[in-house]
Scaffold this motif. Sequence first.
Motif, PDB file in Angstrom:
ATOM      1  N   GLU A  11       0.830  -1.205   0.000  1.00  0.00           N
ATOM      2  CA  GLU A  11       0.000   0.000   0.000  1.00  0.00           C
ATOM      3  C   GLU A  11       0.867   1.258   0.000  1.00  0.00           C
ATOM      4  OE1 GLU A  11      -3.656   1.965  -0.163  1.00  0.00           O
ATOM      5  OE2 GLU A  11      -3.148  -0.164  -0.387  1.00  0.00           O
ATOM      6  N   ARG A  12       1.973   1.245   0.732  1.00  0.00           N
ATOM      7  CA  ARG A  12       2.880   2.395   0.731  1.00  0.00           C
ATOM      8  C   ARG A  12       3.493   2.614  -0.647  1.00  0.00           C
ATOM      9  NH1 ARG A  12       4.175   0.540   6.050  1.00  0.00           N
ATOM     10  NH2 ARG A  12       5.930  -0.695   5.247  1.00  0.00           N
ATOM     11  N   VAL A  13       3.879   1.532  -1.295  1.00  0.00           N
ATOM     12  CA  VAL A  13       4.428   1.653  -2.650  1.00  0.00           C
ATOM     13  C   VAL A  13       3.379   2.227  -3.589  1.00  0.00           C
ATOM     14  CG1 VAL A  13       5.224   0.330  -4.659  1.00  0.00           C
ATOM     15  CG2 VAL A  13       6.164  -0.154  -2.394  1.00  0.00           C
ATOM     16  N   TRP A  14       2.150   1.728  -3.495  1.00  0.00           N
ATOM     17  CA  TRP A  14       1.088   2.204  -4.375  1.00  0.00           C
ATOM     18  C   TRP A  14       0.785   3.683  -4.136  1.00  0.00           C
ATOM     19  CZ3 TRP A  14      -0.877   1.921  -8.752  1.00  0.00           C
ATOM     20  CH2 TRP A  14      -2.138   2.398  -9.060  1.00  0.00           C
ATOM     21  N   ASN A  15       0.687   4.082  -2.898  1.00  0.00           N
ATOM     22  CA  ASN A  15       0.406   5.485  -2.600  1.00  0.00           C
ATOM     23  C   ASN A  15       1.513   6.400  -3.107  1.00  0.00           C
ATOM     24  OD1 ASN A  15      -2.060   4.976  -1.374  1.00  0.00           O
ATOM     25  ND2 ASN A  15      -1.169   4.753   0.665  1.00  0.00           N
ATOM     26  N   ARG A  16       2.745   5.950  -3.007  1.00  0.00           N
ATOM     27  CA  ARG A  16       3.844   6.761  -3.524  1.00  0.00           C
ATOM     28  C   ARG A  16       3.787   6.843  -5.048  1.00  0.00           C
ATOM     29  NH1 ARG A  16      10.146   6.826  -1.572  1.00  0.00           N
ATOM     30  NH2 ARG A  16      10.961   8.047  -3.330  1.00  0.00           N
ATOM     31  N   LEU A  17       3.424   5.749  -5.703  1.00  0.00           N
ATOM     32  CA  LEU A  17       3.274   5.778  -7.157  1.00  0.00           C
ATOM     33  C   LEU A  17       2.199   6.777  -7.580  1.00  0.00           C
ATOM     34  CD1 LEU A  17       3.517   1.975  -8.004  1.00  0.00           C
ATOM     35  CD2 LEU A  17       5.051   3.764  -8.847  1.00  0.00           C
ATOM     36  N   LEU A  18       1.095   6.811  -6.864  1.00  0.00           N
ATOM     37  CA  LEU A  18       0.035   7.765  -7.179  1.00  0.00           C
ATOM     38  C   LEU A  18       0.527   9.197  -7.030  1.00  0.00           C
ATOM     39  CD1 LEU A  18      -3.022   6.082  -5.402  1.00  0.00           C
ATOM     40  CD2 LEU A  18      -2.559   6.159  -7.860  1.00  0.00           C
ATOM     41  N   SER A  19       1.257   9.451  -5.961  1.00  0.00           N
ATOM     42  CA  SER A  19       1.776  10.795  -5.736  1.00  0.00           C
ATOM     43  C   SER A  19       2.770  11.193  -6.818  1.00  0.00           C
ATOM     44  CB  SER A  19       2.436  10.860  -4.353  1.00  0.00           C
ATOM     45  OG  SER A  19       3.053  12.100  -4.135  1.00  0.00           O
ATOM     46  N   GLU A  20       3.664  10.308  -7.164  1.00  0.00           N
ATOM     47  CA  GLU A  20       4.663  10.604  -8.192  1.00  0.00           C
ATOM     48  C   GLU A  20       4.012  10.783  -9.563  1.00  0.00           C
ATOM     49  OE1 GLU A  20       8.390   8.208  -6.071  1.00  0.00           O
ATOM     50  OE2 GLU A  20       7.510   7.465  -7.931  1.00  0.00           O
ATOM     51  N   ALA A  21       2.980   9.987  -9.848  1.00  0.00           N
ATOM     52  CA  ALA A  21       2.278  10.109 -11.129  1.00  0.00           C
ATOM     53  C   ALA A  21       1.613  11.473 -11.262  1.00  0.00           C
ATOM     54  CB  ALA A  21       1.244   8.996 -11.261  1.00  0.00           C
ATOM     55  N   GLU A  23       2.554  14.213  -9.832  1.00  0.00           N
ATOM     56  CA  GLU A  23       3.611  15.207  -9.997  1.00  0.00           C
ATOM     57  C   GLU A  23       4.158  15.202 -11.425  1.00  0.00           C
ATOM     58  OE1 GLU A  23       6.275  18.255  -8.935  1.00  0.00           O
ATOM     59  OE2 GLU A  23       4.418  17.505  -8.034  1.00  0.00           O
ATOM     60  N   VAL A  24       4.313  14.023 -12.015  1.00  0.00           N
ATOM     61  CA  VAL A  24       4.815  13.930 -13.388  1.00  0.00           C
ATOM     62  C   VAL A  24       3.870  14.635 -14.358  1.00  0.00           C
ATOM     63  CG1 VAL A  24       5.145  12.322 -15.317  1.00  0.00           C
ATOM     64  CG2 VAL A  24       6.244  11.883 -13.113  1.00  0.00           C
ATOM     65  N   ILE A  25       2.585  14.459 -14.171  1.00  0.00           N
ATOM     66  CA  ILE A  25       1.617  15.112 -15.051  1.00  0.00           C
ATOM     67  C   ILE A  25       1.704  16.624 -14.926  1.00  0.00           C
ATOM     68  CG2 ILE A  25      -0.857  15.515 -15.372  1.00  0.00           C
ATOM     69  CD1 ILE A  25      -1.255  12.547 -14.796  1.00  0.00           C
ATOM     70  N   ARG A  26       1.932  17.109 -13.715  1.00  0.00           N
ATOM     71  CA  ARG A  26       2.076  18.551 -13.517  1.00  0.00           C
ATOM     72  C   ARG A  26       3.316  19.074 -14.240  1.00  0.00           C
ATOM     73  NH1 ARG A  26       4.736  22.162 -10.767  1.00  0.00           N
ATOM     74  NH2 ARG A  26       6.074  20.597  -9.758  1.00  0.00           N
ATOM     75  N   GLU A  27       4.403  18.297 -14.175  1.00  0.00           N
ATOM     76  CA  GLU A  27       5.658  18.742 -14.772  1.00  0.00           C
ATOM     77  C   GLU A  27       5.702  18.531 -16.282  1.00  0.00           C
ATOM     78  OE1 GLU A  27       8.680  16.590 -12.742  1.00  0.00           O
ATOM     79  OE2 GLU A  27       8.504  17.757 -10.879  1.00  0.00           O
ATOM     80  N   GLU A  28       5.057  17.478 -16.767  1.00  0.00           N
ATOM     81  CA  GLU A  28       5.121  17.135 -18.190  1.00  0.00           C
ATOM     82  C   GLU A  28       3.747  16.692 -18.690  1.00  0.00           C
ATOM     83  OE1 GLU A  28       5.720  17.415 -21.336  1.00  0.00           O
ATOM     84  OE2 GLU A  28       7.825  17.410 -20.684  1.00  0.00           O
ATOM     85  N   PRO A  29       2.881  17.646 -19.070  1.00  0.00           N
ATOM     86  CA  PRO A  29       1.513  17.316 -19.493  1.00  0.00           C
ATOM     87  C   PRO A  29       1.447  16.358 -20.674  1.00  0.00           C
ATOM     88  CG  PRO A  29       1.737  19.668 -19.058  1.00  0.00           C
ATOM     89  CD  PRO A  29       3.113  19.095 -19.001  1.00  0.00           C
ATOM     90  N   VAL A  35       0.296   8.262 -18.339  1.00  0.00           N
ATOM     91  CA  VAL A  35       0.354   8.046 -16.892  1.00  0.00           C
ATOM     92  C   VAL A  35      -1.026   7.715 -16.334  1.00  0.00           C
ATOM     93  CG1 VAL A  35       0.884   9.151 -14.684  1.00  0.00           C
ATOM     94  CG2 VAL A  35       2.425   9.441 -16.624  1.00  0.00           C
ATOM     95  N   TYR A  36      -2.057   8.335 -16.850  1.00  0.00           N
ATOM     96  CA  TYR A  36      -3.415   7.977 -16.427  1.00  0.00           C
ATOM     97  C   TYR A  36      -3.723   6.528 -16.791  1.00  0.00           C
ATOM     98  CZ  TYR A  36      -5.380  12.308 -14.593  1.00  0.00           C
ATOM     99  OH  TYR A  36      -5.675  13.379 -13.797  1.00  0.00           O
ATOM    100  N   THR A  37      -3.389   6.137 -18.016  1.00  0.00           N
ATOM    101  CA  THR A  37      -3.671   4.771 -18.467  1.00  0.00           C
ATOM    102  C   THR A  37      -2.951   3.737 -17.617  1.00  0.00           C
ATOM    103  OG1 THR A  37      -4.038   5.485 -20.749  1.00  0.00           O
ATOM    104  CG2 THR A  37      -3.467   3.177 -20.413  1.00  0.00           C
TER     105      THR A  37
END
Length: 265
Positions: A11-21, A23-29, A35-37
Amino acid sequence: MVSNHDERSTERVWNRLLSEATEVIREEPLLASYVYTCVLNHDSLASALSVILANKLADEVMSAVSLRELFEEAFASAPDLIAAASADVRAVFERAAATSNYLSVVLYLKGFQSIQVHRLAHYLWRNERCNLATFVQSRNAEVFAVDIHPGCRLGRGIMFDHATGIVIGETCVIDDDVSILQHVTLGGTGNEQGDRHPKVRSGVLISAGAKVLGNIEIGCGAKIGAGSVVLNDVRPHTTVVGVPAREVGKCEAENPAQTMDQRLQ
């Protein structure tokens, strides 16, 4: 059986993946749709991995939809596969100097992805679906240039760094927390039958281009030097190098797999 600790770690790994995803969308639309897919449209690591890996493996023989169903079946029947994948994500993040987040491991690193594909092949092999397991193995080799027999048993926290050209035989056993670099072979010495491949114990580092051949044991915390050919057992916490490999001393690190230091002290 998956423990509560495994569930919390995943669950910790998954939550971190969601957070990083996010952030990536914010930085690189431009990566938003991808990333959504792969991540943000899912509710679990199992769901995300099933899509990522199915899309990688799909070909004219088997569609991404069919492969996703196969991954989902395996993950539901054997939840330890996801606990192992979670440990593998953390292992790559902690050991790979060029990796700065979990998301890049899951989306882009073929070493990690090839290990998860092998876990599916091994699940099928254990459940006597050998033809399908062999098909998955062949796709793993074609897509990721990693050829692991479905019978090989892998522990958790495994890292294939760069991964290209790794070959691992049927009766090989790799315990937890092992790191293997590109162009490594864990094979037999000929066309013998039965138990004929190496047993690699926890904490081992097998450096680039090494060949480990035969039903031999690589002891806990050992280090195999780059380009070596290993034909005999290796004692725990020792370094071997050469063709054929010979012992050159004790490992300075207790766990060479984590340090990833290929130098020979």
